[in-house]
Write a protein that holds these residues in place. Structure first.
Motif, PDB file in Angstrom:
ATOM      1  N   HIS A  52     -18.733 -52.108  27.216  1.00  0.00           N
ATOM      2  CA  HIS A  52     -17.832 -51.392  26.301  1.00  0.00           C
ATOM      3  C   HIS A  52     -18.592 -50.299  25.551  1.00  0.00           C
ATOM      4  CE1 HIS A  52     -14.130 -53.620  26.783  1.00  0.00           C
ATOM      5  NE2 HIS A  52     -14.720 -54.776  26.527  1.00  0.00           N
ATOM      6  N   VAL A  53     -19.780 -50.629  25.077  1.00  0.00           N
ATOM      7  CA  VAL A  53     -20.609 -49.648  24.369  1.00  0.00           C
ATOM      8  C   VAL A  53     -20.943 -48.480  25.295  1.00  0.00           C
ATOM      9  CG1 VAL A  53     -22.890 -49.281  23.317  1.00  0.00           C
ATOM     10  CG2 VAL A  53     -21.507 -51.276  22.666  1.00  0.00           C
ATOM     11  N   ALA A  54     -21.225 -48.775  26.557  1.00  0.00           N
ATOM     12  CA  ALA A  54     -21.551 -47.718  27.526  1.00  0.00           C
ATOM     13  C   ALA A  54     -20.365 -46.773  27.727  1.00  0.00           C
ATOM     14  CB  ALA A  54     -21.978 -48.337  28.850  1.00  0.00           C
ATOM     15  N   VAL A  55     -19.152 -47.310  27.750  1.00  0.00           N
ATOM     16  CA  VAL A  55     -17.965 -46.453  27.890  1.00  0.00           C
ATOM     17  C   VAL A  55     -17.830 -45.539  26.678  1.00  0.00           C
ATOM     18  CG1 VAL A  55     -15.430 -46.446  28.011  1.00  0.00           C
ATOM     19  CG2 VAL A  55     -16.739 -48.035  29.427  1.00  0.00           C
ATOM     20  N   LEU A  56     -18.020 -46.099  25.487  1.00  0.00           N
ATOM     21  CA  LEU A  56     -17.947 -45.291  24.266  1.00  0.00           C
ATOM     22  C   LEU A  56     -19.043 -44.224  24.243  1.00  0.00           C
ATOM     23  CD1 LEU A  56     -17.202 -48.184  21.772  1.00  0.00           C
ATOM     24  CD2 LEU A  56     -15.679 -46.253  22.252  1.00  0.00           C
ATOM     25  N   GLU A  57     -20.224 -44.601  24.684  1.00  0.00           N
ATOM     26  CA  GLU A  57     -21.330 -43.640  24.740  1.00  0.00           C
ATOM     27  C   GLU A  57     -21.053 -42.554  25.773  1.00  0.00           C
ATOM     28  OE1 GLU A  57     -26.183 -43.660  24.989  1.00  0.00           O
ATOM     29  OE2 GLU A  57     -25.086 -45.179  26.123  1.00  0.00           O
ATOM     30  N   GLY A  58     -20.530 -42.941  26.917  1.00  0.00           N
ATOM     31  CA  GLY A  58     -20.200 -41.969  27.960  1.00  0.00           C
ATOM     32  C   GLY A  58     -19.150 -40.964  27.505  1.00  0.00           C
ATOM     33  N   ALA A  59     -18.265 -41.409  26.626  1.00  0.00           N
ATOM     34  CA  ALA A  59     -17.228 -40.521  26.089  1.00  0.00           C
ATOM     35  C   ALA A  59     -17.759 -39.671  24.940  1.00  0.00           C
ATOM     36  CB  ALA A  59     -16.036 -41.349  25.614  1.00  0.00           C
ATOM     37  N   GLY A  60     -18.995 -39.944  24.517  1.00  0.00           N
ATOM     38  CA  GLY A  60     -19.583 -39.172  23.431  1.00  0.00           C
ATOM     39  C   GLY A  60     -19.142 -39.610  22.050  1.00  0.00           C
ATOM     40  N   LEU A  61     -18.517 -40.785  21.956  1.00  0.00           N
ATOM     41  CA  LEU A  61     -18.021 -41.255  20.666  1.00  0.00           C
ATOM     42  C   LEU A  61     -19.074 -42.017  19.873  1.00  0.00           C
ATOM     43  CD1 LEU A  61     -14.486 -42.369  21.842  1.00  0.00           C
ATOM     44  CD2 LEU A  61     -15.081 -40.329  20.524  1.00  0.00           C
ATOM     45  N   ILE A  62     -20.092 -42.524  20.570  1.00  0.00           N
ATOM     46  CA  ILE A  62     -21.206 -43.170  19.892  1.00  0.00           C
ATOM     47  C   ILE A  62     -22.505 -42.703  20.538  1.00  0.00           C
ATOM     48  CG2 ILE A  62     -19.841 -45.224  19.305  1.00  0.00           C
ATOM     49  CD1 ILE A  62     -21.447 -46.765  21.397  1.00  0.00           C
ATOM     50  N   THR A  63     -23.583 -42.889  19.813  1.00  0.00           N
ATOM     51  CA  THR A  63     -24.911 -42.632  20.360  1.00  0.00           C
ATOM     52  C   THR A  63     -25.684 -43.943  20.307  1.00  0.00           C
ATOM     53  OG1 THR A  63     -25.748 -41.963  18.192  1.00  0.00           O
ATOM     54  CG2 THR A  63     -24.952 -40.213  19.655  1.00  0.00           C
ATOM     55  N   LYS A  64     -26.638 -44.075  21.198  1.00  0.00           N
ATOM     56  CA  LYS A  64     -27.494 -45.258  21.232  1.00  0.00           C
ATOM     57  C   LYS A  64     -28.944 -44.822  21.174  1.00  0.00           C
ATOM     58  CE  LYS A  64     -26.947 -47.762  24.789  1.00  0.00           C
ATOM     59  NZ  LYS A  64     -26.619 -48.523  25.976  1.00  0.00           N
ATOM     60  N   ARG A  65     -29.758 -45.682  20.588  1.00  0.00           N
ATOM     61  CA  ARG A  65     -31.191 -45.456  20.602  1.00  0.00           C
ATOM     62  C   ARG A  65     -31.871 -46.813  20.687  1.00  0.00           C
ATOM     63  NH1 ARG A  65     -34.196 -46.061  15.775  1.00  0.00           N
ATOM     64  NH2 ARG A  65     -32.902 -46.717  14.028  1.00  0.00           N
ATOM     65  N   ARG A  66     -33.110 -46.798  21.101  1.00  0.00           N
ATOM     66  CA  ARG A  66     -33.882 -48.032  21.219  1.00  0.00           C
ATOM     67  C   ARG A  66     -34.793 -48.171  20.013  1.00  0.00           C
ATOM     68  NH1 ARG A  66     -32.293 -51.474  24.887  1.00  0.00           N
ATOM     69  NH2 ARG A  66     -34.314 -52.464  24.887  1.00  0.00           N
ATOM     70  N   ARG A  67     -34.909 -49.387  19.540  1.00  0.00           N
ATOM     71  CA  ARG A  67     -35.902 -49.731  18.530  1.00  0.00           C
ATOM     72  C   ARG A  67     -36.541 -51.027  19.017  1.00  0.00           C
ATOM     73  NH1 ARG A  67     -33.745 -50.815  12.753  1.00  0.00           N
ATOM     74  NH2 ARG A  67     -33.185 -52.795  13.702  1.00  0.00           N
ATOM     75  N   GLY A  68     -37.696 -50.873  19.645  1.00  0.00           N
ATOM     76  CA  GLY A  68     -38.326 -52.032  20.273  1.00  0.00           C
ATOM     77  C   GLY A  68     -37.451 -52.545  21.394  1.00  0.00           C
ATOM     78  N   ARG A  69     -37.090 -53.795  21.300  1.00  0.00           N
ATOM     79  CA  ARG A  69     -36.230 -54.399  22.330  1.00  0.00           C
ATOM     80  C   ARG A  69     -34.746 -54.278  22.003  1.00  0.00           C
ATOM     81  NH1 ARG A  69     -38.196 -60.147  23.950  1.00  0.00           N
ATOM     82  NH2 ARG A  69     -36.796 -59.653  25.663  1.00  0.00           N
ATOM     83  N   GLU A  70     -34.458 -53.779  20.807  1.00  0.00           N
ATOM     84  CA  GLU A  70     -33.066 -53.659  20.382  1.00  0.00           C
ATOM     85  C   GLU A  70     -32.456 -52.338  20.833  1.00  0.00           C
ATOM     86  OE1 GLU A  70     -31.870 -55.723  16.299  1.00  0.00           O
ATOM     87  OE2 GLU A  70     -33.370 -54.140  16.076  1.00  0.00           O
ATOM     88  N   SER A  71     -31.173 -52.391  21.149  1.00  0.00           N
ATOM     89  CA  SER A  71     -30.395 -51.192  21.426  1.00  0.00           C
ATOM     90  C   SER A  71     -29.459 -51.009  20.241  1.00  0.00           C
ATOM     91  CB  SER A  71     -29.603 -51.393  22.719  1.00  0.00           C
ATOM     92  OG  SER A  71     -28.887 -50.232  23.033  1.00  0.00           O
ATOM     93  N   LEU A  72     -29.590 -49.888  19.550  1.00  0.00           N
ATOM     94  CA  LEU A  72     -28.795 -49.625  18.347  1.00  0.00           C
ATOM     95  C   LEU A  72     -27.713 -48.598  18.644  1.00  0.00           C
ATOM     96  CD1 LEU A  72     -31.785 -49.371  15.865  1.00  0.00           C
ATOM     97  CD2 LEU A  72     -30.269 -51.324  16.184  1.00  0.00           C
ATOM     98  N   ALA A  73     -26.526 -48.867  18.145  1.00  0.00           N
ATOM     99  CA  ALA A  73     -25.381 -47.978  18.368  1.00  0.00           C
ATOM    100  C   ALA A  73     -24.918 -47.414  17.033  1.00  0.00           C
ATOM    101  CB  ALA A  73     -24.245 -48.738  19.038  1.00  0.00           C
ATOM    102  N   CYS A  74     -24.535 -46.147  17.065  1.00  0.00           N
ATOM    103  CA  CYS A  74     -24.058 -45.467  15.864  1.00  0.00           C
ATOM    104  C   CYS A  74     -22.860 -44.593  16.255  1.00  0.00           C
ATOM    105  CB  CYS A  74     -25.182 -44.605  15.291  1.00  0.00           C
ATOM    106  SG  CYS A  74     -24.754 -43.807  13.738  1.00  0.00           S
TER     107      CYS A  74
END
Length: 121
Positions: A52-74
């Motif tokens: 679900h997060v990947a779909v939102l990211e693909g649509a440009g509605l959220i961004t993701k970044r890595r912090r260590g082993r965590e994937s953070l969504a904004c």
């Protein structure tokens, strides 16, 4: 009015068509969250939430970044404003179309009076 390309609009509407994705978007618009913490809010697997997060990211509605082993969504408020602008534009077009139909129906229901008959003197 600005023009949004159809592929972008399709991606937005697809992303927003799902209740879980809309809820994820609401959550990440209030602040950055890890995908694993997001997953704890739903009765589905982490993998399903990641999709679900990947779909939102693909649509440009959220961004993701890595912090260590965590994937953070904004959430991306600017992208959401663009969605809102597109909806406003579509609404204005529909209202203009409906107003034109109303005009045509009114003209048909109340035709102009017939010209007076031609008199022969």
């Amino acid at each position: 009015m600005h023009q949004i390309d159809d592929d972008r609009a399709d991606a937005w509407f697809h992303a927003l068509s799902d209740r879980t994705r809309r809820d994820i978007l609401r959550r990440v618009l209030t602040g950055e969250q890890s995908v694993s913490s997001l997953a704890r809010n739903y009765s589905m697997s982490l993998t399903a939430v990641q999709k679900h997060v990947a779909v939102l990211e693909g649509a440009g509605l959220i961004t993701k970044r890595r912090r260590g082993r965590e994937s953070l969504a904004c959430g991306d408020a600017d992208a959401l404003r663009s969605v809102s602008d597109l909806l406003t534009e579509l609404e204005a077009e529909r209202r203009e179309h409906i107003a034109r139909i109303d005009e045509l129906l009114a003209a048909e229901a109340d035709p102009a009076p017939a010209p007076p008959p031609h008199r022969k003197d």
